[in-house]
Design an enzyme around this catalytic site. Structure first.
Site, PDB file in Angstrom:
ATOM      1  N   SER A   1     -12.845  -5.034   0.935  1.00 55.57           N
ATOM      2  CA  SER A   1     -13.789  -4.413  -0.011  1.00 55.57           C
ATOM      3  C   SER A   1     -15.231  -4.823   0.302  1.00 55.57           C
ATOM      4  O   SER A   1     -15.994  -5.203  -0.602  1.00 55.57           O
ATOM      5  CB  SER A   1     -13.437  -4.767  -1.458  1.00 55.57           C
ATOM      6  OG  SER A   1     -12.178  -4.237  -1.797  1.00 55.57           O
ATOM      7  N   PRO A   2     -15.650  -4.733   1.569  1.00 57.04           N
ATOM      8  CA  PRO A   2     -16.987  -5.210   1.942  1.00 57.04           C
ATOM      9  C   PRO A   2     -18.119  -4.336   1.423  1.00 57.04           C
ATOM     10  O   PRO A   2     -19.271  -4.780   1.402  1.00 57.04           O
ATOM     11  CB  PRO A   2     -16.939  -5.197   3.476  1.00 57.04           C
ATOM     12  CG  PRO A   2     -15.957  -4.127   3.807  1.00 57.04           C
ATOM     13  CD  PRO A   2     -14.898  -4.224   2.734  1.00 57.04           C
TER      14      PRO A   2
ATOM     15  N   TYR B   1       0.831  -1.205   0.000  1.00 60.44           N
ATOM     16  CA  TYR B   1       0.000   0.000   0.000  1.00 60.44           C
ATOM     17  C   TYR B   1       0.867   1.258   0.000  1.00 60.44           C
ATOM     18  O   TYR B   1       1.505   1.594   0.995  1.00 60.44           O
ATOM     19  CB  TYR B   1      -0.939   0.013   1.196  1.00 60.44           C
ATOM     20  CG  TYR B   1      -1.848  -1.191   1.301  1.00 60.44           C
ATOM     21  CD1 TYR B   1      -2.142  -1.988   0.199  1.00 60.44           C
ATOM     22  CD2 TYR B   1      -2.429  -1.531   2.522  1.00 60.44           C
ATOM     23  CE1 TYR B   1      -2.972  -3.083   0.306  1.00 60.44           C
ATOM     24  CE2 TYR B   1      -3.267  -2.627   2.637  1.00 60.44           C
ATOM     25  CZ  TYR B   1      -3.533  -3.404   1.528  1.00 60.44           C
ATOM     26  OH  TYR B   1      -4.360  -4.498   1.645  1.00 60.44           O
TER      27      TYR B   1
ATOM     28  N   ARG C   1     -16.080  -1.715  -3.148  1.00 57.58           N
ATOM     29  CA  ARG C   1     -15.237  -0.631  -3.670  1.00 57.58           C
ATOM     30  C   ARG C   1     -16.046   0.644  -3.906  1.00 57.58           C
ATOM     31  O   ARG C   1     -15.832   1.368  -4.879  1.00 57.58           O
ATOM     32  CB  ARG C   1     -14.502  -1.081  -4.929  1.00 57.58           C
ATOM     33  CG  ARG C   1     -13.648  -2.334  -4.695  1.00 57.58           C
ATOM     34  CD  ARG C   1     -12.816  -2.716  -5.888  1.00 57.58           C
ATOM     35  NE  ARG C   1     -12.134  -3.990  -5.686  1.00 57.58           N
ATOM     36  CZ  ARG C   1     -10.949  -4.137  -5.092  1.00 57.58           C
ATOM     37  NH1 ARG C   1     -10.337  -3.071  -4.625  1.00 57.58           N
ATOM     38  NH2 ARG C   1     -10.393  -5.330  -4.950  1.00 57.58           N
TER      39      ARG C   1
END
Length: 338
Positions: free
Chosen positions: A205-206, A55, A209
């Site tokens: 990514s629940p 990241y 997105r």
């Protein structure tokens, strides 16, 4: 907030994925805004922070380490290795998947330094490097545990078969994979494997997105470096069909007495007791909105209608491009395999 088990740790039932603060969705927020979000999460009771070497090519771990070092005893720290940035001859840093034991050792040392900590509580193999037997990569993680640099290990974006191979080498505490109403692949086999082996399933990514937040209506406005531009579901033709799902979805959220984002998170919390969502955000207001989903209760009938409305058959487009699909090991539904 209520907590769930994550190996030997108890963590907040909704925790924080830190990626958005440095990576992936266009220009990241300022370091000052990232600090505000991290400290607000800590103050709100979040006790798991999830980052990775990838990241921002180390920038996210550096941010998390700087901001949260003084509060290290108050939370569980997760990071990932085996995928990061390597500078080419042209000076451009590119993503590289490298699961060799020596690479994993080096990744961990670099992460410990950036995070300003002596030990990482949960250290994932970010991607299985298919050129290296997963047993070798997991063996390297196990040695990090023996050396006291890592407390527990996890895997990301792998199949049930790979989880079992890894678990035979060293107990797998957590498996992290994309999971939401519109990405149901873990339901094929991985959730059952996690339940069988006692591993927590960490859902990244629940909120799809941003799609399930009702926050993105025109994909042509996405930043040129936004990773969603390379995802089929966000291509204009597919996205137009997916947008047609939102009115019915928002009506279900209204019926449940919550926001669209809260409905997506609450659905995950209702699925199985060992599922841990880690939404990411760059906004303190959205952070508090997400965390409040832990208090949302959904009736069985509403859950059934929700799952019938958004699922692998009603969503248009694959979650990843053809190239990105070669980099993961997750199961696909038959009509998504091509």
């Amino acid at each position: 907030m209520r907590s769930i088990n994550l190996g030997p740790f108890k963590v907040s039932a909704i925790s924080l994925g830190c990626m958005n603060l440095s990576h992936a969705y266009g220009k990241p927020p300022s370091a000052q805004q990232g600090e505000r979000v991290l400290l607000a999460a800590l103050d709100a009771g979040v006790t798991l922070f999830d980052t990775a070497a990838l990241y921002g090519f180390g920038a996210n771990e550096t941010l998390v380490g700087r901001v949260l070092k003084a509060h290290r005893s108050r939370f569980t720290l997760a990071s990932k290795g085996g995928m990061g940035g390597v500078a080419g001859d042209d000076g451009v840093v590119r993503r590289v998947i490298d699961g060799r034991p020596e690479a994993i050792r080096r990744n961990c040392e670099d992460s410990l330094r950036r995070l300003q900590t002596d030990v990482i509580d949960l250290y994932y193999l970010h991607r299985w490097d298919k050129k290296v037997p997963v047993e070798e990569s997991v063996g390297a993680l196990a040695r990090l545990v023996e050396q006291g640099k890592v407390r527990t290990i996890g895997l990301s974006e792998v199949s049930a078969a790979t989880i079992r191979k890894a678990h035979a080498v060293h107990p797998v505490t957590a498996v992290q994979t994309e999971y939401s109403l519109w990405t149901r692949n873990p339901e094929i086999a991985v959730l059952d494997a996690c339940e069988e082996l006692g591993a927590t399933f960490v859902a990244f990514s629940p909120v799809a997105r941003g799609f399930l937040c009702d926050a993105l209506h025109d994909v042509t406005t996405l930043d040129a470096k936004d990773i969603r531009r390379a995802m089929p579901r966000f291509e204009p033709a597919h996205y137009a069909r997916n947008l047609a799902l939102l009115p019915g979805y928002k009506a279900l959220a209204q019926e449940a007495g919550c926001t669209p984002a809260q409905l997506a998170l609450a659905w995950l919390l209702h699925k199985r007791p060992f599922i841990l969502p880690i939404p990411g955000t760059t906004s303190v207001d959205h952070l508090h909105e997400d965390l409040a989903a832990a208090d949302v209760r959904l009736a069985p009938d509403l859950l059934q209608r929700l799952e019938a409305h958004i699922n692998q058959d009603t969503v248009s487009g694959h979650r990843y491009s053809a190239q990105a699909r070669t980099e993961v090991d997750t199961e696909d539904y038959p009509d998504q395999a091509g």
